[in-house]
Design an enzyme around this catalytic site. Structure first.
Site, PDB file in Angstrom:
ATOM      1  N   ARG A 220      18.418   2.959   0.246  1.00 39.04           N
ATOM      2  CA  ARG A 220      19.684   2.251   1.169  1.00 39.04           C
ATOM      3  C   ARG A 220      21.010   3.046   0.648  1.00 39.04           C
ATOM      4  O   ARG A 220      21.649   2.982   1.802  1.00 39.04           O
ATOM      5  CB  ARG A 220      19.774   0.932   0.574  1.00 39.04           C
ATOM      6  CG  ARG A 220      18.656  -0.287   1.125  1.00 39.04           C
ATOM      7  CD  ARG A 220      18.994  -1.488   0.749  1.00 39.04           C
ATOM      8  NE  ARG A 220      18.109  -2.402   1.706  1.00 39.04           N
ATOM      9  CZ  ARG A 220      17.759  -3.696   1.239  1.00 39.04           C
ATOM     10  NH1 ARG A 220      18.078  -4.169   0.219  1.00 39.04           N
ATOM     11  NH2 ARG A 220      16.836  -4.187   2.060  1.00 39.04           N
TER      12      ARG A 220
ATOM     13  N   GLY B 175      11.694  -5.302   5.329  1.00 41.45           N
ATOM     14  CA  GLY B 175      10.822  -5.817   4.146  1.00 41.45           C
ATOM     15  C   GLY B 175       9.606  -5.412   3.561  1.00 41.45           C
ATOM     16  O   GLY B 175       9.670  -4.091   3.285  1.00 41.45           O
TER      17      GLY B 175
ATOM     18  N   GLY C 216      14.926  -9.394   7.140  1.00 41.23           N
ATOM     19  CA  GLY C 216      15.344 -10.978   7.695  1.00 41.23           C
ATOM     20  C   GLY C 216      16.121 -10.523   9.008  1.00 41.23           C
ATOM     21  O   GLY C 216      15.812 -11.267   9.873  1.00 41.23           O
TER      22      GLY C 216
ATOM     23  N   LYS D  40       3.966 -16.030   5.310  1.00 38.44           N
ATOM     24  CA  LYS D  40       3.774 -17.520   5.973  1.00 38.44           C
ATOM     25  C   LYS D  40       4.126 -17.549   7.323  1.00 38.44           C
ATOM     26  O   LYS D  40       4.974 -16.814   7.933  1.00 38.44           O
ATOM     27  CB  LYS D  40       4.982 -18.109   5.313  1.00 38.44           C
ATOM     28  CG  LYS D  40       4.706 -18.561   3.627  1.00 38.44           C
ATOM     29  CD  LYS D  40       6.066 -19.340   3.419  1.00 38.44           C
ATOM     30  CE  LYS D  40       5.976 -19.703   1.909  1.00 38.44           C
ATOM     31  NZ  LYS D  40       7.443 -20.023   1.601  1.00 38.44           N
TER      32      LYS D  40
HETATM   33  P1  AMP Z   1       5.941 -11.178   3.957  1.00 37.85           P
HETATM   34  O1  AMP Z   1       7.155 -11.221   3.098  1.00 37.85           O
HETATM   35  O2  AMP Z   1       6.025 -12.736   4.574  1.00 37.85           O
HETATM   36  O3  AMP Z   1       6.073  -9.995   4.842  1.00 37.85           O
HETATM   37  O4  AMP Z   1       4.767 -11.380   3.150  1.00 37.85           O
HETATM   38  C1  AMP Z   1       4.616 -10.274   2.311  1.00 37.85           C
HETATM   39  C2  AMP Z   1       3.479 -10.473   1.195  1.00 37.85           C
HETATM   40  O5  AMP Z   1       2.382 -11.130   1.795  1.00 37.85           O
HETATM   41  C3  AMP Z   1       2.985  -9.570   0.544  1.00 37.85           C
HETATM   42  O6  AMP Z   1       3.569  -9.571  -0.982  1.00 37.85           O
HETATM   43  C4  AMP Z   1       1.451  -9.815   0.515  1.00 37.85           C
HETATM   44  O7  AMP Z   1       1.024  -9.308  -0.732  1.00 37.85           O
HETATM   45  C5  AMP Z   1       1.205 -11.055   0.751  1.00 37.85           C
HETATM   46  N1  AMP Z   1       0.135 -11.401   1.393  1.00 37.85           N
HETATM   47  C6  AMP Z   1      -0.440 -10.749   2.483  1.00 37.85           C
HETATM   48  N2  AMP Z   1      -1.684 -11.054   2.984  1.00 37.85           N
HETATM   49  C7  AMP Z   1      -2.014 -12.221   1.977  1.00 37.85           C
HETATM   50  C8  AMP Z   1      -3.098 -12.633   1.683  1.00 37.85           C
HETATM   51  N3  AMP Z   1      -4.272 -12.837   2.492  1.00 37.85           N
HETATM   52  N4  AMP Z   1      -2.779 -13.595   0.758  1.00 37.85           N
HETATM   53  C9  AMP Z   1      -1.822 -13.671  -0.283  1.00 37.85           C
HETATM   54  N5  AMP Z   1      -0.981 -13.104   0.004  1.00 37.85           N
HETATM   55  C10 AMP Z   1      -0.922 -12.180   1.183  1.00 37.85           C
END
Ligand code: AMP
Length: 400
Positions: free
Chosen positions: A35, A351, A374, A198
Site C-alpha cells: 500500500r 481483499g 470493500g 459469505k
Molecule cells: P472473503 O473475505 O469473503 O473473500 O472470504 C475469503 C475467505 O473465505 C478466505 O479466508 C478463505 O479461506 C475462505 N473460504 C473460501 N472457501 C471456503 C470454504 N469452502 N470453506 C471455508 N472457508 C472458505
C-alpha cells in the site's frame, strides 16, 4: 471525470493527501508495504510539482490514541521509498498548534505525515471538528485512498468539503478507470467470478452483476448455500441457512436474464479444517454427512476454465476455496492461471482474492488488482463511493 493531480497547481501550496497506509503490522513491523508502494506515483508527482505534502491515513481500528497503531513505521518506510525525509508529526490529537506550525514551516517538495486519523474519535463519524482541523492544514486536498473511499469519514469526505480545491490521486484514478469501465461499458463477453466466505457479504454484488455480466461463476464457501438451493446435502460445509431462498432467487434471476450461472459440479471435502487434512473429491450432490467442502474439484476447475475462454472482461472477487492451505488452493490457482492466460481485461477485486493472486505469483499477469476489497465490492454493486463523490463536489465553507 474527477480532477486528478495532473489538473492542479500545487507549487508552494500545502497539499493534504489522504493515503491508504493501512498496512499489516507484525510486532510493530510492516509485513507488507504494497500500500505504501502504491501511493508513490502520486506522492512523487506532487513533490516534483513543488507541493508541501501533508499526508494522512488511518491504520487498524484504534478507538483513540493507541501506541500500537502509530504511523511511525510508515513514515520510516515511506522515507526509504521516496529517498527523502518524511517528518512524522506524532501528536495524539493528530492536528494541534504544534502540528500546524510544523506544516506551515514545510518547504516546497517536503513531506510530513500526520498521526493515525483514527486517534480522533470524530474521524469515523465524519464530525466537523476534526474535518476543520484537517482543513486548516491544507490549501489543496488530494484523495488517493481508494480502500477507504466507501467510508464517509472526516479524512475522506468531511475535509474535502472544506478545502477550496480537491483532486484524486493516480491510484484512485486507476481504480475508477478499471472498475468504472468494467461496470459501465465492459468489452464482452464479460465474466464475473465470485467466491469467498459469505453470500450475505455479496448479496448486493451478485444481484448487480447479474444485470451486467454474460456469465457468473460462483465458488468458495458461498457455493454451498447455492448447493442447498439446488437441493443437495452439504455435510458440515459452511452454509447460510437464511440465504438459501436468496440463492434460489439468484438462480432464477440468472435464467430470466439469460446469464449463464456456473456453480461447482464437484468439490474437495475433508473431515477436519486443517492444512494437512485427508481429503476426497466428490460430485456436488454427494457430500457425505460429517464432511466439509473446502475447495472446488478438478471437474469444476476444468469447467470454469473453459467458461473463461474468449472472455474479454473478467472481474474476480473471493477465492474458490481455503487457499491459505496449499491443498485447498488448487481451485483458486487454476482460475488465477486461466485468467492470467486470457487476452482480456482482468480485474481482481481486492481483499483475499488480491492476496491469493499475489501469493500464487500471478500479480503481474492481471490488468488491475484493486487495493480496496470493500470499496471495490460497493463500486461493483453500483453504489456511489462517498470518498470519490466528495472530490471537487462542493464549494468551500467560509471561516476555515
Ligand atoms: P472473503 O473475505 O469473503 O473473500 O472470504 C475469503 C475467505 O473465505 C478466505 O479466508 C478463505 O479461506 C475462505 N473460504 C473460501 N472457501 C471456503 C470454504 N469452502 N470453506 C471455508 N472457508 C472458505
Amino acid at each position: 471525470m474527477k480532477k486528478t493531480v495532473n489538473d492542479i497547481q500545487v507549487k508552494g501550496k500545502r497539499v493534504l493527501v489522504r493515503c491508504d497506509f493501512n498496512v499489516p503490522l507484525i510486532d510493530g513491523k510492516i509485513s507488507d508495504d504494497n500500500r505504501i508502494v502504491a501511493a508513490l506515483p502520486t506522492l512523487r508527482k506532487l513533490i516534483a510539482d513543488g507541493g508541501r505534502l501533508v499526508l494522512c491515513s488511518h491504520l487498524g481500528k484504534p478507538k483513540g490514541p493507541d501506541a500500537k497503531a502509530t504511523l511511525a513505521p510508515v513514515a520510516e518506510r515511506l522515507a526509504e521509498h521516496l529517498g527523502k525525509p518524511v517528518k512524522f508529526l506524532a501528536d495524539d490529537a493528530v492536528v494541534s498548534d504544534a502540528v500546524r506550525e510544523a506544516v506551515n514551516a514545510l518547504k516546497d517538495g517536503e513531506v510530513a505525515l500526520l498521526q493515525n486519523t483514527r486517534f480522533r474519535p470524530e474521524e469515523g463519524k465524519n464530525e466537523e471538528a476534526f474535518s476543520k482541523d484537517l482543513a486548516s492544514l491544507a490549501d489543496v486536498y488530494v484523495n488517493d485512498a481508494f480502500g477507504s473511499a466507501h467510508r464517509a469519514h472526516c479524512s475522506t469526505v468531511g475535509v474535502a468539503a472544506l478545502v477550496g480545491e480537491s483532486a484524486v490521486g493516480y491510484l484512485m484514478e486507476k481504480e475508477l478507470k478499471f472498475l468504472g469501465e468494467a461496470v459501465d461499458k465492459p468489452v464482452r463477453p464479460f465474466v464475473a467470478i465470485l467466491g469467498g466466505l459469505k453470500v450475505s457479504d455479496k448479496i448486493g454484488v451478485i444481484n448487480a452483476l447479474l444485470e451486467k455480466v454474460d456469465k457468473l461463476i460462483i465458488g468458495g464457501a458461498m457455493a454451498y448455500t447455492f448447493f442447498r438451493a439446488q437441493g443437495y446435502g452439504t455435510g458440515t460445509s459452511i452454509v447460510e441457512e437464511d440465504r438459501i431462498d436468496y440463492a434460489k432467487e439468484m438462480i432464477q434471476k440468472a435464467k430470466d436474464k439469460g446469464v449463464e450461472l456456473l456453480l461447482p459440479i464437484d468439490t474437495m471435502i475433508t473431515k477436519e479444517f486443517k492444512a494437512d487434512a485427508e481429503w476426497q473429491c466428490v460430485d456436488a450432490d454427494a457430500i457425505p454427512d460429517g464432511w466439509q467442502g473446502l475447495d472446488i474439484g478438478a471437474k469444476t476447475q476444468k469447467r470454469f476454465t473453459e467458461a473463461l475462454q474468449g472472455a474479454k472482461t473478467v472481474i474476480w472477487n473471493g477465492p474458490m476455496g481455503v487457499f491459505e492451505f496449499p491443498v485447498f488452493a488448487q481451485g483458486t490457482l487454476a482460475l488465477a492461471k486461466a485468467m492470467a492466460e486470457l487476452d482480456a481485461t482482468t480485474i481482481i477485486g481486492g481483499g483475499d482474492s488480491a492476496a491469493a493472486v499475489i501469493q500464487l505469483g500471478f500479480a503481474d499477469k492481471m490488468s488491475h488488482i484493486s487495493t480496496g476489497g470493500g470499496a471495490s465490492l460497493e463500486f461493483l454493486e453500483g453504489k456511489k463511493l462517498p470518498g470519490v463523490e466528495a472530490v471537487n463536489a462542493s464549494t468551500p465553507k467560509a471561516g476555515v
